[in-house]
Design a protein around this motif. Sequence first.
Motif, mmCIF file in Angstrom:
data_model
loop_
_atom_site.group_PDB
_atom_site.id
_atom_site.type_symbol
_atom_site.label_atom_id
_atom_site.label_comp_id
_atom_site.label_asym_id
_atom_site.label_seq_id
_atom_site.Cartn_x
_atom_site.Cartn_y
_atom_site.Cartn_z
ATOM 1 N N UNK A 3 42.162 37.008 44.585
ATOM 2 C CA UNK A 3 41.243 36.230 45.428
ATOM 3 C C UNK A 3 40.089 35.755 44.557
ATOM 4 N N UNK A 4 40.249 34.598 44.029
ATOM 5 C CA UNK A 4 39.251 34.096 43.080
ATOM 6 C C UNK A 4 38.164 33.405 43.890
ATOM 7 N N UNK A 10 42.827 32.541 37.428
ATOM 8 C CA UNK A 10 43.848 33.397 38.040
ATOM 9 C C UNK A 10 44.795 32.579 38.923
ATOM 10 N N UNK A 11 44.241 31.568 39.566
ATOM 11 C CA UNK A 11 45.058 30.663 40.373
ATOM 12 C C UNK A 11 46.159 30.060 39.495
ATOM 13 N N UNK A 12 45.761 29.547 38.322
ATOM 14 C CA UNK A 12 46.749 28.923 37.421
ATOM 15 C C UNK A 12 47.749 29.946 36.893
ATOM 16 N N UNK A 13 47.270 31.162 36.587
ATOM 17 C CA UNK A 13 48.203 32.193 36.101
ATOM 18 C C UNK A 13 49.278 32.470 37.158
ATOM 19 N N UNK A 14 48.853 32.551 38.424
ATOM 20 C CA UNK A 14 49.826 32.842 39.483
ATOM 21 C C UNK A 14 50.777 31.671 39.693
ATOM 22 N N UNK A 44 31.981 36.827 49.280
ATOM 23 C CA UNK A 44 32.755 37.304 48.129
ATOM 24 C C UNK A 44 33.988 38.135 48.531
ATOM 25 N N UNK A 45 34.991 37.459 49.097
ATOM 26 C CA UNK A 45 36.216 38.181 49.497
ATOM 27 C C UNK A 45 36.890 38.836 48.293
ATOM 28 N N UNK A 46 36.620 38.329 47.065
ATOM 29 C CA UNK A 46 37.249 38.887 45.879
ATOM 30 C C UNK A 46 36.471 40.035 45.253
ATOM 31 N N UNK A 64 38.505 40.763 35.169
ATOM 32 C CA UNK A 64 37.824 40.100 36.279
ATOM 33 C C UNK A 64 36.334 39.955 36.049
ATOM 34 N N UNK A 65 35.821 40.570 35.002
ATOM 35 C CA UNK A 65 34.390 40.453 34.703
ATOM 36 C C UNK A 65 33.748 41.786 34.391
#
Length: 501
Positions: free
Chosen positions: A167-168, A176-180, A240-242, A141-142
């Motif tokens: 939550x990206x 992460x959206x694409x991975x899911x 920053x909800x993520x 995630x960084x």
Amino acid sequence: MIFKRWTLDGGLDLDGHKDLSRQRPIISTAIPDELVYPLVFRSGEVARALVKTGDRVLKGQVIAETVGTQGVLLHAASSGYIQENELRAIAHPSGLKSLCLIIATDGLEEACPVDEPVHYTQLLPIEIRAKIHQAGIVGLGGAGFPTAVKIRPESSCAVDTLVINGAECEPYITCDDRLMQQYPEQILLGIQVLLRALTIKKCVIGIEEDMPEAIDSMQKEIERQGFDHIQVNVVPALYPAGGERQLIYLLTGRETPNNSYPVDVGVICQNIGTVMAVYQAIFKGQALIERVVTLTGLGLKTPQNMWVRIGTPIKDLVRQCGGYNGSIERLIMGGLMMGFVLPDDSVGITKATNCILVATPREVAKTRETEMLPCIRCGECATVCPVNLLPQQIYWYSQGGDHDKSQSFGLFDCIECGCCDVVCPSHIPLVQYFRASKSKAILKRRDDGAAALAKQRFENQQLRKAQEKMEREQRFRLKKLALVKLKKEGAGSTPNAADKS
Ligand code: SF4
Ligand code: SF4
């Protein structure tokens, strides 16, 4: 069941710019001519090369290891030959050059043999952790924290919930959206592995409400597998909800106090990309040699999500996105809010790189250096701060060089989200001040620590000398007493004159 609860204090409703890359399936990338691995990480950790110039290395071979207690392994992402180490621009906010290990690839992709994978249910938690360590997995995630360390028993003994960060929240990033969307089955298997390693049952996946395809994909797979111990919870699309602490609060209602970690409130948090890497390590025997990166921004002809070999220079990826598009203002690694500007496009992708933003002047207009005005004490920065800090106070003491005072106002609780920067009507680059203040405070702590250590050493030395002196004197006294005694005994045993006669 999908449900919402808890709300975030502060935060910003930002334009996500996600449509640039969200709908594009993840593509594979060509083997670059060279792979570049910095031997210094963003955290400041140093790595030791385990190969030398001229060595041929295979894909998946360990080539370096970080020096220190955590010992993260770095693997070659393709086969080739080790070149002479070189000073190169690296992925670091300082923009400084650093020594890099370089592989000239041979295009053969000859890989190290891998052990026949054992099903995760046959592995003990300690064996899972060992495999995660051997695969060189860190948080994708960084932050880049070693995953095997994060899930070791001493840190997870009171843990009851695994939180998965889907939550990206940063604008532009969609990896992460694409991975899911594309790999829900593999992600659930990765989660099962982590639950087994942690010996817990409960998992909550947090996904932002503006990621409907990802929510649907994960939810359908959970239902298909009949998993009622894994839930998808929708969180507000608010930056920053993520953030780790923010997401844990949004999903569980548990607040992580200052100076403590999520584990202290019974939670371990992992990112979607990390879960995917765990799946690849356990089910495929593959080390962390590639990851999904979002290449985006109006400065690219074709923004994409890509499977990228770690070490690939950014220029190779830009070429595979059709090249640059018009005038480029900045090349940013990470998101628009928390990322940092790169010196050039020769920098290699690291394990922690989730996004490369090729930004045009229009995209960074708001963040471009504008004339800074004095603080007008409007309080806007405090209103948006998700950590409930008083940024104007921290700024006041940071700029005055009073780092102790800025710490007392929560300097080290600042997650550097940049919300305060965005709303400040005086255009004060608050986060820059906070970063500088943190660095100075850390240096001061180090200096104070070194001074305290030197003082302790001196005192120990003095104590040792005094003890040695005391012991010497004691020995001398004992020796003297013994001599006196001997003399007396000698005198007592001397034959007297009468005996002689
Ligand atoms: S950068 Fe720090 S001070 Fe500013 S809003 Fe974010 S957490 Fe608060
Ligand atoms: S938003 Fe800017 S001007 Fe307003 S109080 Fe904060 S630092 Fe001062």
